[in-house]
Write an enzyme that holds these catalytic residues in place. Structure first.
Site, PDB file in Angstrom:
ATOM      1  N   LYS A  39     -15.893   2.852  61.600  1.00  0.00           N
ATOM      2  CA  LYS A  39     -16.279   4.106  61.176  1.00  0.00           C
ATOM      3  C   LYS A  39     -17.903   4.439  60.260  1.00  0.00           C
ATOM      4  O   LYS A  39     -18.365   4.699  60.878  1.00  0.00           O
ATOM      5  CB  LYS A  39     -15.402   5.289  60.443  1.00  0.00           C
ATOM      6  N   THR A 134      -2.970  -4.790  50.238  1.00  0.00           N
ATOM      7  CA  THR A 134      -2.866  -5.918  48.504  1.00  0.00           C
ATOM      8  C   THR A 134      -1.992  -5.659  47.890  1.00  0.00           C
ATOM      9  O   THR A 134      -0.554  -5.384  48.039  1.00  0.00           O
ATOM     10  CB  THR A 134      -3.724  -4.621  48.293  1.00  0.00           C
ATOM     11  N   ASP A 135      -2.317  -6.844  46.520  1.00  0.00           N
ATOM     12  CA  ASP A 135      -0.707  -7.687  45.753  1.00  0.00           C
ATOM     13  C   ASP A 135      -0.930  -5.782  44.812  1.00  0.00           C
ATOM     14  O   ASP A 135       0.060  -5.778  44.301  1.00  0.00           O
ATOM     15  CB  ASP A 135      -1.087  -8.059  44.807  1.00  0.00           C
ATOM     16  N   GLU A 136      -1.957  -4.254  45.037  1.00  0.00           N
ATOM     17  CA  GLU A 136      -2.012  -3.126  43.897  1.00  0.00           C
ATOM     18  C   GLU A 136      -0.066  -2.053  44.432  1.00  0.00           C
ATOM     19  O   GLU A 136       0.097  -1.593  43.847  1.00  0.00           O
ATOM     20  CB  GLU A 136      -2.551  -2.441  43.856  1.00  0.00           C
ATOM     21  N   SER A 160      -3.201   2.590  45.638  1.00  0.00           N
ATOM     22  CA  SER A 160      -1.980   1.764  45.908  1.00  0.00           C
ATOM     23  C   SER A 160      -0.809   2.162  46.426  1.00  0.00           C
ATOM     24  O   SER A 160      -0.262   1.641  47.313  1.00  0.00           O
ATOM     25  CB  SER A 160      -2.009   0.960  44.918  1.00  0.00           C
ATOM     26  N   LYS A 163      -1.692   2.457  49.802  1.00  0.00           N
ATOM     27  CA  LYS A 163      -1.562   0.906  51.099  1.00  0.00           C
ATOM     28  C   LYS A 163      -0.049   1.331  51.202  1.00  0.00           C
ATOM     29  O   LYS A 163       0.649   0.694  52.215  1.00  0.00           O
ATOM     30  CB  LYS A 163      -2.152   0.400  50.084  1.00  0.00           C
ATOM     31  N   ASN A 189     -10.413  -9.897  45.747  1.00  0.00           N
ATOM     32  CA  ASN A 189     -11.120 -10.937  46.564  1.00  0.00           C
ATOM     33  C   ASN A 189     -12.697 -11.139  46.362  1.00  0.00           C
ATOM     34  O   ASN A 189     -13.105  -9.755  45.263  1.00  0.00           O
ATOM     35  CB  ASN A 189     -11.569 -10.599  47.815  1.00  0.00           C
ATOM     36  N   ARG A 290      -9.801   2.930  32.896  1.00  0.00           N
ATOM     37  CA  ARG A 290      -9.662   3.935  33.910  1.00  0.00           C
ATOM     38  C   ARG A 290      -8.051   4.733  33.387  1.00  0.00           C
ATOM     39  O   ARG A 290      -6.946   4.020  33.701  1.00  0.00           O
ATOM     40  CB  ARG A 290      -9.056   2.405  35.011  1.00  0.00           C
TER      41      ARG A 290
HETATM   42  P1  NAD Z   1     -14.076  -1.903  52.530  1.00  0.00           P
HETATM   43  O1  NAD Z   1     -14.319  -1.253  51.397  1.00  0.00           O
HETATM   44  O2  NAD Z   1     -15.468  -3.215  51.771  1.00  0.00           O
HETATM   45  O3  NAD Z   1     -14.954  -1.660  53.898  1.00  0.00           O
HETATM   46  C1  NAD Z   1     -13.524  -0.617  54.860  1.00  0.00           C
HETATM   47  C2  NAD Z   1     -14.228  -0.795  55.571  1.00  0.00           C
HETATM   48  O4  NAD Z   1     -12.948  -0.072  56.564  1.00  0.00           O
HETATM   49  C3  NAD Z   1     -15.499  -0.734  56.040  1.00  0.00           C
HETATM   50  O5  NAD Z   1     -16.097  -1.238  56.918  1.00  0.00           O
HETATM   51  C4  NAD Z   1     -15.725   1.114  56.270  1.00  0.00           C
HETATM   52  O6  NAD Z   1     -16.351   1.349  57.234  1.00  0.00           O
HETATM   53  C5  NAD Z   1     -14.402   1.173  57.334  1.00  0.00           C
HETATM   54  N1  NAD Z   1     -13.674   2.345  57.458  1.00  0.00           N
HETATM   55  C6  NAD Z   1     -13.389   3.170  56.706  1.00  0.00           C
HETATM   56  N2  NAD Z   1     -12.800   4.053  56.732  1.00  0.00           N
HETATM   57  C7  NAD Z   1     -12.738   3.753  57.838  1.00  0.00           C
HETATM   58  C8  NAD Z   1     -12.090   5.171  59.415  1.00  0.00           C
HETATM   59  N3  NAD Z   1     -11.224   5.943  58.546  1.00  0.00           N
HETATM   60  N4  NAD Z   1     -11.989   4.206  60.390  1.00  0.00           N
HETATM   61  C9  NAD Z   1     -12.771   3.474  60.392  1.00  0.00           C
HETATM   62  N5  NAD Z   1     -13.266   2.365  59.516  1.00  0.00           N
HETATM   63  C10 NAD Z   1     -13.486   2.744  58.830  1.00  0.00           C
HETATM   64  O7  NAD Z   1     -13.023  -2.846  52.046  1.00  0.00           O
HETATM   65  P2  NAD Z   1     -12.801  -4.365  51.699  1.00  0.00           P
HETATM   66  O8  NAD Z   1     -12.803  -4.459  50.129  1.00  0.00           O
HETATM   67  O9  NAD Z   1     -13.326  -5.681  52.541  1.00  0.00           O
HETATM   68  O10 NAD Z   1     -11.349  -3.626  52.367  1.00  0.00           O
HETATM   69  C11 NAD Z   1     -10.447  -4.095  53.463  1.00  0.00           C
HETATM   70  C12 NAD Z   1      -9.170  -4.135  53.398  1.00  0.00           C
HETATM   71  O11 NAD Z   1      -8.172  -5.280  52.532  1.00  0.00           O
HETATM   72  C13 NAD Z   1      -8.121  -3.339  53.040  1.00  0.00           C
HETATM   73  O12 NAD Z   1      -7.369  -2.472  53.506  1.00  0.00           O
HETATM   74  C14 NAD Z   1      -8.128  -3.016  51.611  1.00  0.00           C
HETATM   75  O13 NAD Z   1      -6.968  -2.339  51.680  1.00  0.00           O
HETATM   76  C15 NAD Z   1      -7.608  -4.944  51.674  1.00  0.00           C
HETATM   77  N6  NAD Z   1      -7.373  -5.335  50.100  1.00  0.00           N
HETATM   78  C16 NAD Z   1      -8.504  -5.358  49.581  1.00  0.00           C
HETATM   79  C17 NAD Z   1      -8.908  -6.397  49.092  1.00  0.00           C
HETATM   80  C18 NAD Z   1      -9.954  -6.282  47.747  1.00  0.00           C
HETATM   81  O14 NAD Z   1     -10.014  -7.239  47.080  1.00  0.00           O
HETATM   82  N7  NAD Z   1     -10.943  -6.058  47.940  1.00  0.00           N
HETATM   83  C19 NAD Z   1      -7.596  -7.481  48.055  1.00  0.00           C
HETATM   84  C20 NAD Z   1      -6.552  -7.064  48.805  1.00  0.00           C
HETATM   85  C21 NAD Z   1      -6.539  -6.341  50.056  1.00  0.00           C
HETATM   86  O1  DAU Z   2      -5.394  -6.130  43.763  1.00  0.00           O
HETATM   87  C1  DAU Z   2      -6.186  -6.042  44.998  1.00  0.00           C
HETATM   88  C2  DAU Z   2      -6.819  -4.555  45.207  1.00  0.00           C
HETATM   89  O2  DAU Z   2      -8.032  -5.195  44.402  1.00  0.00           O
HETATM   90  C3  DAU Z   2      -7.431  -4.476  46.503  1.00  0.00           C
HETATM   91  O3  DAU Z   2      -6.709  -3.708  47.079  1.00  0.00           O
HETATM   92  C4  DAU Z   2      -8.883  -3.592  45.956  1.00  0.00           C
HETATM   93  O4  DAU Z   2      -8.859  -3.047  47.449  1.00  0.00           O
HETATM   94  C5  DAU Z   2      -9.398  -3.497  45.184  1.00  0.00           C
HETATM   95  O5  DAU Z   2     -10.850  -2.638  45.632  1.00  0.00           O
HETATM   96  C6  DAU Z   2      -9.473  -4.317  44.075  1.00  0.00           C
HETATM   97  O6  DAU Z   2      -9.489  -3.471  43.042  1.00  0.00           O
HETATM   98  P1  DAU Z   2      -9.321  -3.404  41.290  1.00  0.00           P
HETATM   99  O7  DAU Z   2      -8.741  -2.470  40.737  1.00  0.00           O
HETATM  100  O8  DAU Z   2      -8.579  -4.502  41.118  1.00  0.00           O
HETATM  101  O9  DAU Z   2     -10.531  -4.095  41.289  1.00  0.00           O
HETATM  102  P2  DAU Z   2     -11.903  -3.561  41.152  1.00  0.00           P
HETATM  103  O10 DAU Z   2     -13.206  -4.467  40.936  1.00  0.00           O
HETATM  104  O11 DAU Z   2     -12.652  -2.059  40.616  1.00  0.00           O
HETATM  105  O12 DAU Z   2     -11.677  -3.830  39.187  1.00  0.00           O
HETATM  106  C7  DAU Z   2     -11.614  -4.780  38.755  1.00  0.00           C
HETATM  107  C8  DAU Z   2     -10.815  -4.934  37.420  1.00  0.00           C
HETATM  108  O13 DAU Z   2     -12.105  -4.620  36.360  1.00  0.00           O
HETATM  109  C9  DAU Z   2      -9.601  -3.696  37.330  1.00  0.00           C
HETATM  110  O14 DAU Z   2      -9.324  -4.322  36.266  1.00  0.00           O
HETATM  111  C10 DAU Z   2     -10.610  -2.669  36.321  1.00  0.00           C
HETATM  112  C11 DAU Z   2     -12.296  -3.155  36.107  1.00  0.00           C
HETATM  113  N1  DAU Z   2     -13.315  -2.796  35.488  1.00  0.00           N
HETATM  114  C12 DAU Z   2     -13.579  -2.151  37.137  1.00  0.00           C
HETATM  115  C13 DAU Z   2     -15.506  -1.890  37.168  1.00  0.00           C
HETATM  116  C14 DAU Z   2     -15.577  -1.028  38.185  1.00  0.00           C
HETATM  117  C15 DAU Z   2     -14.333  -2.340  34.767  1.00  0.00           C
HETATM  118  O15 DAU Z   2     -13.858  -2.847  33.332  1.00  0.00           O
HETATM  119  N2  DAU Z   2     -14.944  -2.109  34.890  1.00  0.00           N
HETATM  120  C16 DAU Z   2     -15.969  -1.268  36.009  1.00  0.00           C
HETATM  121  O16 DAU Z   2     -16.362  -1.153  35.836  1.00  0.00           O
END
Ligand code: NAD
Ligand code: DAU
Length: 353
Positions: A39, A134-136, A160, A163, A189, A290
């Site tokens: 999107k 996700t592990d969440e 979470s 998800k 990641n 948070r």
């Molecule tokens: P992101 O937020 O960087 O990217 C999400 C993408 O999905 C974007 O390109 C956005 O445009 C698209 N999108 C959002 N809503 C949409 C919709 N309604 N239709 C079509 N496209 C849409 O996310 P990410 O961090 O790359 O995560 C990708 C997947 O992996 C997610 O499902 C997330 O739950 C999962 N995941 C993320 C992490 C992490 O650490 N980031 C860890 C484990 C699992």
């Molecule tokens: O575990 C997988 C998940 O990891 C994914 O499913 C999510 O999409 C991804 O966003 C991520 O979630 P977290 O909440 O763990 O990630 P975030 O980077 O937001 O935060 C990482 C840790 O840092 C968490 O304990 C919160 C803390 N944090 C985060 C932000 C944004 C801070 O202390 N300060 C901040 O400003």
């Protein structure tokens, strides 16, 4: 016209992890046509795929996974043999501020894709719906133990919970309709293209610009970090070889408390930016925690290692170096994605002027 061996739809391919998955598939499988359906929300960015956008086996379609007509049109035009579903609202803090979009995209969007798969795939067994989760979904750990594939679901945040709901629907479509599915549940990641609302890229940009680095609570929460291209390799393996109807945990064997991680990042950046050792650490600012902050995530990735031979290939030190180098070399990307809506979000989230 080229006859591709397989047509694979990847949703959310313009986002952070999706871009690494699309790149891996486009380059590794020239005989597959890769259709990126995204999107382009605030988190999706075509720049993430500049290097592959002209590849002959790559197609981009801008569309919403909640839009059944658009999703069905993709199935009709490309008759996909597989779908790797990454599109999601992904940021926990945004889910706390406004959960509705998470229910829309993560729950109803996944349901819309499952319904299209059910309608178009019927009894096909040579297809695969790979749901990236996700592990969440497992909730929060104490100081000991690991999440395994059989850990009961116990989601704590609206993100979470959404998800977890989508994972349950994916399993239900396997049990009820025999749609061949696999699920991967991955830990945190990091790497290039990570949107700078998440801890690591937020901290990198803050250090670079000598702005306060917001650390929630006392910084004692623990996350298990994995370099995103290693996650993409895991997705490739599970998509091709994972047992249908099953889930696989993916993690980095790499736990860090947030404060230790930020101190490491500060040290790396002091060195790279020619600053005095300890200079960037002074930017650390402890801020209000948070709500419902999960204490610790840690993945037991033993199953994917034993069954499919997957392991991370990039150490944390190496991955962080590469990530910092990428952000330092790509300030135009960072400036572009931090548009007005980003600035409004940061202002609300951190109560900054
Ligand atoms: P992101 O937020 O960087 O990217 C999400 C993408 O999905 C974007 O390109 C956005 O445009 C698209 N999108 C959002 N809503 C949409 C919709 N309604 N239709 C079509 N496209 C849409 O996310 P990410 O961090 O790359 O995560 C990708 C997947 O992996 C997610 O499902 C997330 O739950 C999962 N995941 C993320 C992490 C992490 O650490 N980031 C860890 C484990 C699992
Ligand atoms: O575990 C997988 C998940 O990891 C994914 O499913 C999510 O999409 C991804 O966003 C991520 O979630 P977290 O909440 O763990 O990630 P975030 O980077 O937001 O935060 C990482 C840790 O840092 C968490 O304990 C919160 C803390 N944090 C985060 C932000 C944004 C801070 O202390 N300060 C901040 O400003």
């Amino acid at each position: 016209m080229h006859a591709y061996r397989r047509n694979i739809v990847i949703t959310g391919g313009s986002g952070f992890i999706g871009s690494h998955v699309v790149r891996l598939f486009v380059n590794t499988y020239p005989d597959y046509r890769i259709i990126n359906f995204d999107k382009l929300t605030y988190a999706g960015n075509p720049e993430n795929l500049r290097d592959v956008e002209n590849a002959p086996n790559y197609v981009f379609i801008q569309g919403d996974i909640c839009d059944a007509a658009a999703v069905n049109a993709v199935f009709e035009e490309y008759t996909p043999d597989g779908l790797i579903h990454l599109a999601a609202e992904s940021h926990v803090d945004r889910s706390i501020e406004g959960p509705e979009a998470f229910i829309q995209t993560n729950v109803l969007g996944t349901f819309t894709l499952l319904e299209a798969a059910r309608k178009h795939w019927k009894d096909r067994t040579d297809v695969c719906f790979h749901h990236v989760s996700t592990d969440e979904v497992f909730g929060s750990l104490g100081d000991e133990g690991f999440f395994t594939e059989s850990t009961p679901y116990d989601p704590q945040s609206p993100y979470s919970a959404s998800k977890a709901a989508s994972d349950h629907f994916v399993r239900a479509y396997f049990n009820t309709y025999r749609i061949p599915v696999v699920i991967t549940n991955c830990s945190n990641n990091y790497g290039p293209n990570h949107f700078p609302e998440k801890l690591i890229p937020l901290a990198i940009t803050r250090i670079q610009e000598k702005q306060p680095i917001p650390v929630y609570g006392k910084g004692e929460n623990v996350r298990d970090w994995l370099y995103a291209p290693d996650h993409a390799r895991a997705i490739d393996l599970v998509f091709h070889k994972g047992k249908r109807g099953e889930s696989y945990n993916v993690g980095g064997f790499n736990e860090w408390s947030n404060i230790d991680l930020i101190c490491l990042l500060c040290a790396i950046m002091d060195r790279k930016l020619g600053r005095e050792p300890g200079e960037s650490q002074q930017l650390i600012t402890f801020v209000t925690d948070r709500p419902g902050h999960d204490h610790r995530y840690a993945i037991d990735a033993g199953r994917i290692k034993a069954e499919l031979g997957w392991e991370p290939t990039v150490t944390f030190e190496e991955g962080l170096e590469r990530t910092v180098d990428w952000y330092l070399a790509n300030t135009a990307w960072t400036d572009h994605v931090r548009d007005g809506s980003y600035r409004d979000y940061i202002r609300r989230q951190y109560k900054e002027e």
